[in-house]
Every structure is written in structure tokens, then in C-alpha cells.
Design a protein around this motif. Structure first.
Motif, mmCIF file in Angstrom:
data_model
loop_
_atom_site.group_PDB
_atom_site.id
_atom_site.type_symbol
_atom_site.label_atom_id
_atom_site.label_comp_id
_atom_site.label_asym_id
_atom_site.label_seq_id
_atom_site.Cartn_x
_atom_site.Cartn_y
_atom_site.Cartn_z
ATOM 1 N N GLY A 51 9.172 -1.232 -0.504
ATOM 2 C CA GLY A 51 9.774 -1.739 0.070
ATOM 3 C C GLY A 51 9.961 -1.005 0.569
ATOM 4 O O GLY A 51 9.934 -1.209 1.733
ATOM 5 N N CYS A 52 10.667 0.333 0.453
ATOM 6 C CA CYS A 52 10.617 1.927 1.643
ATOM 7 C C CYS A 52 9.921 1.524 2.967
ATOM 8 O O CYS A 52 10.278 1.891 4.337
ATOM 9 N N PHE A 53 8.721 1.400 2.587
ATOM 10 C CA PHE A 53 7.703 1.967 3.237
ATOM 11 C C PHE A 53 6.956 0.369 4.107
ATOM 12 O O PHE A 53 6.691 0.358 5.343
ATOM 13 N N GLU A 54 8.217 -0.216 4.290
ATOM 14 C CA GLU A 54 7.861 -1.396 4.652
ATOM 15 C C GLU A 54 9.539 -1.796 5.516
ATOM 16 O O GLU A 54 9.614 -2.972 6.062
ATOM 17 N N GLY A 55 10.347 -0.841 5.578
ATOM 18 C CA GLY A 55 10.936 -0.986 6.320
ATOM 19 C C GLY A 55 12.495 -0.959 5.610
ATOM 20 O O GLY A 55 13.906 -1.671 5.813
ATOM 21 N N TYR A 56 12.782 -1.570 4.496
ATOM 22 C CA TYR A 56 13.598 -2.097 3.405
ATOM 23 C C TYR A 56 14.292 -1.357 2.593
ATOM 24 O O TYR A 56 14.136 0.145 2.896
ATOM 25 N N ASN A 57 15.964 -1.348 2.824
ATOM 26 C CA ASN A 57 16.423 -0.211 2.002
ATOM 27 C C ASN A 57 16.372 -0.213 0.623
ATOM 28 O O ASN A 57 16.446 -1.782 0.247
ATOM 29 N N ALA A 58 17.074 0.949 -0.163
ATOM 30 C CA ALA A 58 17.220 0.735 -1.333
ATOM 31 C C ALA A 58 18.604 1.303 -1.862
ATOM 32 O O ALA A 58 17.830 2.098 -1.149
ATOM 33 N N THR A 59 18.857 0.665 -2.857
ATOM 34 C CA THR A 59 19.976 1.952 -3.780
ATOM 35 C C THR A 59 19.727 1.712 -5.529
ATOM 36 O O THR A 59 19.425 0.240 -5.694
ATOM 37 N N VAL A 60 19.624 2.342 -5.746
ATOM 38 C CA VAL A 60 19.988 2.662 -7.721
ATOM 39 C C VAL A 60 21.057 3.117 -7.715
ATOM 40 O O VAL A 60 20.906 4.614 -7.366
ATOM 41 N N PHE A 61 21.817 3.001 -8.813
ATOM 42 C CA PHE A 61 23.279 3.136 -8.634
ATOM 43 C C PHE A 61 23.320 2.800 -10.603
ATOM 44 O O PHE A 61 22.727 2.195 -10.770
ATOM 45 N N ALA A 62 23.533 4.204 -11.493
ATOM 46 C CA ALA A 62 24.081 3.935 -12.349
ATOM 47 C C ALA A 62 25.488 3.956 -12.687
ATOM 48 O O ALA A 62 26.257 4.871 -12.430
ATOM 49 N N TYR A 63 25.314 3.843 -14.221
ATOM 50 C CA TYR A 63 26.410 3.449 -14.428
ATOM 51 C C TYR A 63 27.232 3.682 -15.826
ATOM 52 O O TYR A 63 26.219 3.021 -16.984
ATOM 53 N N GLY A 64 28.465 4.168 -15.811
ATOM 54 C CA GLY A 64 28.252 3.864 -18.023
ATOM 55 C C GLY A 64 29.196 5.308 -17.696
ATOM 56 O O GLY A 64 29.545 5.878 -17.466
ATOM 57 N N GLN A 65 29.740 5.249 -19.210
ATOM 58 C CA GLN A 65 30.504 5.916 -19.802
ATOM 59 C C GLN A 65 30.233 7.766 -20.079
ATOM 60 O O GLN A 65 28.994 7.620 -19.925
ATOM 61 N N THR A 66 31.421 8.533 -19.819
ATOM 62 C CA THR A 66 30.904 10.258 -20.278
ATOM 63 C C THR A 66 29.220 9.880 -20.776
ATOM 64 O O THR A 66 30.167 9.263 -22.601
ATOM 65 N N GLY A 67 28.379 10.825 -20.733
ATOM 66 C CA GLY A 67 28.207 10.902 -21.679
ATOM 67 C C GLY A 67 27.119 10.033 -22.765
ATOM 68 O O GLY A 67 26.331 9.931 -23.291
ATOM 69 N N SER A 68 26.968 9.091 -21.132
ATOM 70 C CA SER A 68 25.963 7.516 -21.918
ATOM 71 C C SER A 68 24.107 7.838 -21.338
ATOM 72 O O SER A 68 23.721 7.406 -21.785
ATOM 73 N N GLY A 69 23.926 8.920 -20.265
ATOM 74 C CA GLY A 69 22.726 9.223 -20.428
ATOM 75 C C GLY A 69 22.566 8.892 -18.414
ATOM 76 O O GLY A 69 21.820 9.033 -18.292
#
Ligand SMILES: Nc1ncnc2c1ncn2[C@@H]1O[C@H](COP(=O)(O)OP(=O)(O)OP(=O)(O)O)[C@@H](O)[C@H]1O
Length: 156
Positions: free
Chosen positions: A70-88
Motif C-alpha cells: 500500500g505504501c507504493f500506492e501512497g498510503y501510510n501504515a502503522t504497525v503497533f505492538a503492545y503487551g505486557q513485559t515478556g509477551s514477545g
């Protein structure tokens, strides 16, 4: 302006310490469904669920590949990881600098960077092949890590 988001859960294998302490795996992925059962009576549904034996490549292909395309088509993207300590989070995002993972174990960020620059190169090569002006790309990326903020709830 529209915004669309997907939520995924990845279950990591037990660490040696957890095995030694006799911990049990308390998650059960419903076959064919993006659902995790926690114990007997709690069920959580996501857009995607990856069970213990999932490969990094599979997670990337399912959740991130299309964002980079999608970025090649001009879209922005966000990848967000959340979780407790040690969750990976670090493992899944591939941002640990103290280890040198095998290609198979490589996480999301190095895969995304590779995909992005390969994609740029192949589009430029293709333009040259067919004799048109090579497209120009401007890449801007951010990588943030928020940690140990006891009062911040990242789940909004
Ligand atoms: N899918 C996985 N397969 C194998 N090992 C994993 C997996 N996910 C995490 N681990 C291992 O589990 C441990 C904890 O993971 P990690 O450091 O990524 O957690 P974290 O969420 O980033 O923790 P913190 O918030 O404390 O930085 C690490 O030793 C990591 O290598």
C-alpha cells in the motif's frame, strides 16, 4: 480521510523458565477461527490469531505485506505492538539488537525495510527495462518504543 485498523494476537511458546516452573499453556486457539480461549470461560476475537507454532514469515505475510504494498500506492501504515513485559513484542517486531536471529526468525521491521527497498528497486528496474523515467521514492519511517509508563494505557 479514512483509517482502518486490524488487531492480531500472536501466542508465543513458553520460555524455559516457565517450563521449569511447571506453568501450563492456558490459551487455546479455536481451529479455523481468529479466536483465543483463555482458560475455560474467556474468549477473545481478533482479526488474526497466530498460535504457538506460527512462523514470523507467516505473520508478516498475513498482517504486514499488504501495508507495505500500500505504501507504493501512497498510503501510510502503522504497525503497533503492545503487551505486557515478556509477551514477545521485541521478538515479533524484530527489534532486539542483542541477538542475531536467523532469517527464519527475523521479525516485522527488518522484513518491512527489506520489502520496501526491494520494492523500490524493482519498480525502478522495471521502468528502465521498458524505457520510461524511473520513478522517485521518498521514504520516511518512524520507530518508537514506549516503555515503563505505568499511567499510559496503550489500548486506549
Ligand atoms: N514467537 C516466539 N518464539 C520464540 N521465542 C519467543 C517468541 N516470542 C517471544 N519469544 C522469546 O520470549 C522472550 C520475551 O520476548 P520479548 O523480549 O520479545 O518480550 P517483550 O514483550 O519485548 O518484553 P519487554 O516489554 O520486557 O521488552 C524472549 O526471550 C524472546 O526471544
Amino acid at each position: 480521510l479514512g483509517m482502518h485498523s486490524h488487531r492480531m494476537a500472536a501466542i508465543r511458546p513458553q520460555m524455559a523458565k516457565e517450563k521449569i516452573e511447571g506453568c501450563h499453556v492456558c490459551t487455546l486457539v479455536t481451529p479455523g477461527e481468529p479466536q483465543v480461549l483463555l482458560g475455560k470461560d474467556k474468549a477473545f476475537t481478533y482479526d488474526f490469531v497466530f498460535d504457538i507454532d506460527s512462523e514470523q514469515q507467516h505473520i508478516y505475510q498475513t498482517c504486514v505485506y499488504k501495508l507495505i504494498e500500500g505504501c507504493f500506492e501512497g498510503y501510510n501504515a502503522t504497525v503497533f505492538a503492545y503487551g505486557q513485559t515478556g509477551s514477545g513484542k521485541t521478538y515479533t517486531m524484530g527489534t532486539g539488537f542483542d541477538v542475531n536471529p536467523s532469517l527464519q526468525e527475523q521479525g516485522i521491521i527488518p522484513r518491512a525495510v527489506h520489502h520496501l527497498f526491494e520494492g523500490i528497486q524493482s519498480r525502478r528496474d522495471r521502468a528502465q527495462e521498458i524505457g520510461i523515467q524511473a520513478p522517485e521514492f521518498k521514504v520516511s519511517a518512524q520507530f518508537l518504543e514506549v516503555g515503563h509508563t505505568k499511567k499510559f494505557d496503550p489500548i486506549f
